[in-house]
Enzyme design. Structure first.
Site, mmCIF file in Angstrom:
data_model
loop_
_atom_site.group_PDB
_atom_site.id
_atom_site.type_symbol
_atom_site.label_atom_id
_atom_site.label_comp_id
_atom_site.label_asym_id
_atom_site.label_seq_id
_atom_site.Cartn_x
_atom_site.Cartn_y
_atom_site.Cartn_z
ATOM 1 N N ASP A 123 -34.024 46.757 43.280
ATOM 2 C CA ASP A 123 -34.880 47.531 42.374
ATOM 3 C C ASP A 123 -36.021 46.732 41.742
ATOM 4 O O ASP A 123 -36.861 47.301 41.057
ATOM 5 C CB ASP A 123 -34.023 48.159 41.265
ATOM 6 C CG ASP A 123 -33.125 47.123 40.558
ATOM 7 O OD1 ASP A 123 -33.572 45.976 40.334
ATOM 8 O OD2 ASP A 123 -31.972 47.473 40.231
ATOM 9 N N HIS A 138 -30.789 41.426 49.354
ATOM 10 C CA HIS A 138 -30.747 42.602 50.233
ATOM 11 C C HIS A 138 -32.101 43.294 50.361
ATOM 12 O O HIS A 138 -32.172 44.461 50.711
ATOM 13 C CB HIS A 138 -29.693 43.590 49.718
ATOM 14 C CG HIS A 138 -28.297 43.044 49.789
ATOM 15 N ND1 HIS A 138 -27.266 43.505 49.012
ATOM 16 C CD2 HIS A 138 -27.781 42.056 50.550
ATOM 17 C CE1 HIS A 138 -26.164 42.818 49.294
ATOM 18 N NE2 HIS A 138 -26.446 41.941 50.216
ATOM 19 N N ASN A 263 -18.483 40.559 33.941
ATOM 20 C CA ASN A 263 -18.343 41.822 34.665
ATOM 21 C C ASN A 263 -17.242 42.658 34.040
ATOM 22 O O ASN A 263 -16.188 42.131 33.682
ATOM 23 C CB ASN A 263 -17.999 41.567 36.138
ATOM 24 C CG ASN A 263 -18.100 42.826 36.979
ATOM 25 O OD1 ASN A 263 -19.164 43.435 37.069
ATOM 26 N ND2 ASN A 263 -16.997 43.256 37.562
ATOM 27 N N GLY A 265 -14.438 44.971 34.719
ATOM 28 C CA GLY A 265 -13.638 45.359 35.868
ATOM 29 C C GLY A 265 -13.364 44.182 36.783
ATOM 30 O O GLY A 265 -13.917 43.089 36.621
#
Ligand SMILES: [Zn+2]
Length: 294
Positions: A123, A138, A263, A265
């Site tokens: 983004d 990516h 993070n 989780g």
């Protein structure tokens, strides 16, 4: 504020009530002791900027039905579907603004703490925030690449082309919003005109790595060199489920380069971490940035 940081030795307690609560000082100390960081960021850092963590219409890997690299190149129907969905999804990404997590990292870079920053995100929000040295692992969604001649075109230009040649795509907006996962009417898809390269007439693809595509070996080796030269690795907002990013944790662990993580989780690298802060990355990074600026 209390942030939950779990030293590796107490990792087994991470999900229990007895997990130790410590403030951002543990992370501050980690950064102070390892002042040349190799940072890797993931979707969790962009969530507060309104970018969903899965979004097939822009080619994110995490979707349940990700765009396959090979199929995109092979089938015009796949490309029609991609561009139709992307027409709807792109403005959300193109107009997104960085949040305090991105801004905190800019402060850390300016303070000399970040040697390399690699992002899994496509983004460009780190760059929008003013981060100077960013590697887009990516690729980047704001560019379109010709698979035949390599020419690059701004995504915004392609958006205008799609708009001009597909007035019926306006109907798709209502059908696809808000999660981009609705079934698109096949008759609308069949009518979609898709753009070709304006230089050679070749096949255009967003300049991102689709599922089944790969990050270039040269880029990976370059990053291994950067990681080897760092004091520590800091993972932010990523569960590291894709191997293209997890491999850097493996590489670091094999070389005894300590890894910390912010993070919420579980992550695939939990067993490799020396420090984990399970809290909102925007809160943690803005506090860390002000602590280190004092
Ligand atoms: Zn071309």
């Amino acid at each position: 504020m209390n942030l939950r940081a779990v030293p590796y030795s107490q990792r087994e307690c991470a999900s229990s009530e007895s997990a130790p609560l410590v403030d951002v000082q543990a992370l501050q100390q980690f950064v102070a002791e390892h002042p040349r960081l190799f940072v890797i960021t993931g979707a969790g850092i962009s969530h507060a900027s309104g970018i969903p963590t899965y979004r097939d219409e822009i080619g994110n890997w995490k979707s349940n039905t990700p765009i396959q690299h090979g199929e995109f190149l092979k089938h015009v129907a796949v490309r029609r579907r991609y561009w139709a969905r992307s027409f709807v999804g792109w403005p959300n990404v193109g107009n997104a603004q960085p949040n305090k997590a991105h801004r905190g990292l800019v402060v850390l870079e300016n303070g000399g703490y970040i040697k390399s920053l690699v992002t899994q995100n496509i983004d460009r929000l780190h760059q929008k925030a003013g981060q100077k040295r960013v590697i887009d692992l990516h690729g980047r969604l704001d560019q379109v690449v010709c698979m035949d001649c390599g020419a690059l075109t701004p995504r915004e230009q392609i958006q205008q082309w799609l708009w001009q040649h597909n007035p019926h795509l306006e109907h798709l907006k209502a059908e696809l919003a808000p999660d981009g996962d609705a079934d698109v009417r096949e008759d609308l898809i069949r009518q979609v005109a898709i753009p070709d390269c304006q230089h050679c007439g070749g096949l255009l693809k967003p300049n991102v790595v689709f599922y089944g595509g790969s990050v270039g070996r040269e880029k990976v080796n370059y990053l291994y060199d950067k990681l080897s030269a760092a004091d520590a690795m800091l993972v932010i907002g990523s569960s590291l489920m894709v191997y293209s990013s997890f491999r850097f944790c493996k590489f670091a662990a094999e070389r005894q380069i300590p890894i910390a993580c912010i993070n919420q989780g579980m992550t695939r690298a939990d067993g490799l971490l020396v420090l984990k802060v399970s809290a909102d990355c925007g809160e943690v990074l803005s506090e860390l940035a002000s602590a280190l600026s004092r």
